[in-house]
Design an enzyme around this catalytic site. Structure first.
Site, PDB file in Angstrom:
ATOM      1  N   HIS A  23      -1.060   0.131  -5.850  1.00  0.00           N
ATOM      2  CA  HIS A  23      -0.361  -0.498  -6.963  1.00  0.00           C
ATOM      3  C   HIS A  23      -1.345  -1.323  -7.805  1.00  0.00           C
ATOM      4  O   HIS A  23      -1.095  -1.593  -8.980  1.00  0.00           O
ATOM      5  CB  HIS A  23       0.751  -1.422  -6.470  1.00  0.00           C
ATOM      6  N   ASP A  82       3.173   9.729  -6.844  1.00  0.00           N
ATOM      7  CA  ASP A  82       3.601   8.340  -6.753  1.00  0.00           C
ATOM      8  C   ASP A  82       3.694   7.834  -8.195  1.00  0.00           C
ATOM      9  O   ASP A  82       3.284   8.528  -9.138  1.00  0.00           O
ATOM     10  CB  ASP A  82       2.594   7.530  -5.935  1.00  0.00           C
TER      11      ASP A  82
END
Length: 558
Positions: free
Chosen positions: A203, A276
């Site tokens: 992230h 993702d």
């Protein structure tokens, strides 16, 4: 409206429509969110969505949102959407209120290894999850996590993994995926080629997995190969660098060597490759042309979870790349064929709204509770096996640790002990307590532990100081609390009991603090998560109604 999702029916449709099928988009909360989604779908033909906690505040609102999304996308594209969600259980569960409280992967594994839970129970848990999702209109679960967590410092996987043993991870991920399939929801193996041995959260930046192919075959690939062989319908990519496979140092999501050469050809995967989230910094901060790169590499569905402008830009940039022959339209066609085949299958498996409109039935809750209760694990055995009456608990209020989590916790060990009028006194401190928080907590402990015997139940054992910690190694305030508590226990010759409500790898640091003060080794127990189910299990343990029988599925050294 009769829906035709077969490729023979749809292959004549415009390129814009086909690219839209390759998008899974997120949107804001409420009516404004649906309006924003409508603008994106009408402009891009986006054919799928992903829901987050912002879209799922409760069962009724989730069902209403899913129905609105389905109607909207069917009206624009002629085909029902895949409606996806991250419902792993434990610390990553976008839906909480009103549903069966699913224990997470590491808790499931601990219960399996030591608590008498069987693989059939894990499969049943997956089926419960699927049936509840399906009853709300959700047909795609981005689970199970198939990562082998071999790195104690992993900041984003950790307890989301079934453990460090590749076969164990394969066995339990396989069981959960089989339950999802039986319950009528698409399962997803993630995060390929394996996010378990990383020390960076994707992230935030690009992790590196430096291992050679022999090690990858022996560890990381084992669960994915098993799930592929069993027909898992989707595999999610990881934004990680794998130099032994991709020497150009592209993250797996953007690497044809990883996705086409490794996943398609070597492992033989024929289902949907999904990314993702493409807005994660590992991708967004480094690759301005990432949407086109991902499709060229072999991604079938791009998750773009938050920003409408990026969703529209993705559709436009892929369209332009096809028109410029940077991407062959035949590759787009192949992706859409896989996507429509999955939609056809999921709609044949069980009608979209076929399941009864109830969730959290008594049998489902009983199984989840059983798994949670049997997952509680003793990591280090000190002088006490359970806290005597009159002990004092300092409860660290949990919070989100990673960007994979997006909801606040509403349960409390402190509150539950108080509600039950348990013979254990308690107080709460923030996730990263300040000096004054620590002083107040230990002042509370001093007051109660110094109470006359008549104020507590008669007991032969000396009351203990109990700490419920949440990822203490990531919070300096918690480590200061540990150090102050060790000194407190040493000065008063009282035993110390530690409950780790997250990461079992924190245990050695706690033990070292006690050893440094020449304090007897504390008893350390791990629940792997701070959730509705785990709080109930912890309170049962603290009040002597439950023995911790779980076996930790990772090595805790020290």
């Amino acid at each position: 409206m009769i829906e035709h999702t077969s490729w023979q029916y749809k292959k004549h449709l415009p390129l814009e429509w086909k690219i839209g099928q390759m998008l899974a988009v997120g949107f804001p909360a409420g009516a404004d969110g649906i309006a924003s989604l409508a603008r994106v779908v009408k402009a891009s033909y986006a054919g799928n969505v992903i829901l987050f906690t912002r879209n799922t505040p409760d069962v009724a609102e989730t069902r209403k949102t899913a129905a609105s999304v389905k109607t909207l996308i069917r009206e624009v594209t002629g085909v029902s959407p895949l409606i996806a969600i991250d419902q792993e259980g434990g610390i990553v569960a976008r839906l909480k209120g009103g549903l069966t409280p699913l224990p997470g992967a590491m808790a499931q594994a601990a219960a399996y290894l030591g608590g008498g839970i069987q693989k059939s129970d894990i499969k049943a848990l997956g089926k419960i999850c699927a049936e509840e999702l399906r009853s709300l209109g959700i047909n795609w679960n981005l689970a199970p996590v198939a990562d082998v967590n071999s790195n104690p410092s992993n900041p984003v996987i950790g307890v989301r993994s079934y453990g460090e043993n590749p076969k164990l991870v394969a066995d339990l991920a396989s069981a959960f995926a089989a339950g999802l399939e039986e319950g009528g929801v698409l399962a997803t193996a993630k995060h390929f080629p394996g996010h378990g041995d990383t020390s960076v959260d994707s992230h935030l930046d690009i992790p590196l997995v430096p291992h050679g192919i022999e090690r990858l075959e022996a560890i990381e690939f084992v669960p994915f190969r098993r799930l592929v062989d069993e027909g898992i319908p989707a595999v999610m990519t990881a934004h990680i660098r794998l130099p032994s496979v991709e020497p150009d140092m592209l993250p797996a999501t953007l690497s044809s060597r990883v996705l086409q050469g490794l996943l398609r050809k070597k492992l033989g995967f024929e289902g949907i490759i999904c990314s993702d989230c493409m807005e994660m910094k590992a991708i967004a901060d480094h690759f301005p042309n990432a949407f086109v790169m991902a499709v060229k590499a072999g991604v079938d569905i791009l998750f773009i979870s938050h920003t409408a402008e990026k969703q529209l830009y993705a559709a436009h940039s892929i369209y332009e790349a096809v028109k410029k022959s940077e991407i062959a339209e035949s590759q787009i066609d192949a992706s859409v064929e896989r996507i429509l085949a999955a939609k056809e299958k999921i709609n044949q498996t069980s009608a979209f709204d076929a399941y009864k409109k109830t969730v959290a039935g008594p049998h489902a809750v009983a199984l989840a509770k059983k798994i949670s209760r049997t997952s509680l694990s003793v990591l280090a055995q000190g002088s006490i096996t359970k806290p005597p009456s009159g002990s004092v608990l300092v409860d660290v209020v949990p919070g989100n640790i990673t960007n994979a989590e997006d909801s606040l916790h509403s349960v409390s060990i402190h509150a539950e002990l108080t509600r039950q009028n348990a013979p254990i006194f308690s107080c709460a401190v923030p996730l990263n307590p300040k000096e004054e928080d620590i002083a107040a907590a230990l002042s509370c402990a001093e007051r109660y532990l110094s109470a006359p015997a008549s104020a507590i139940q008669e007991t032969e054992a000396k009351p203990a100081l109990i700490l419920a910690l949440h990822a203490p190694m990531l919070h300096s305030g918690q480590m200061k609390l540990v150090q102050a508590s060790v000194r407190f226990a040493q000065d008063r010759s009282c035993p110390l009991l530690v409950i780790l409500t997250r990461n079992p790898y924190d245990a050695p640091s706690i033990a070292k603090e006690a050893a440094r003060a020449n304090l007897p080794a504390p008893t350390i127990v791990c629940s792997y998560e701070y959730s509705e189910a785990s709080v109930a299990s912890i309170v049962a343990f603290l009040t002597g109604k439950l023995e911790a029988k779980g076996i930790c599925p990772v090595t805790v050294e020290g």
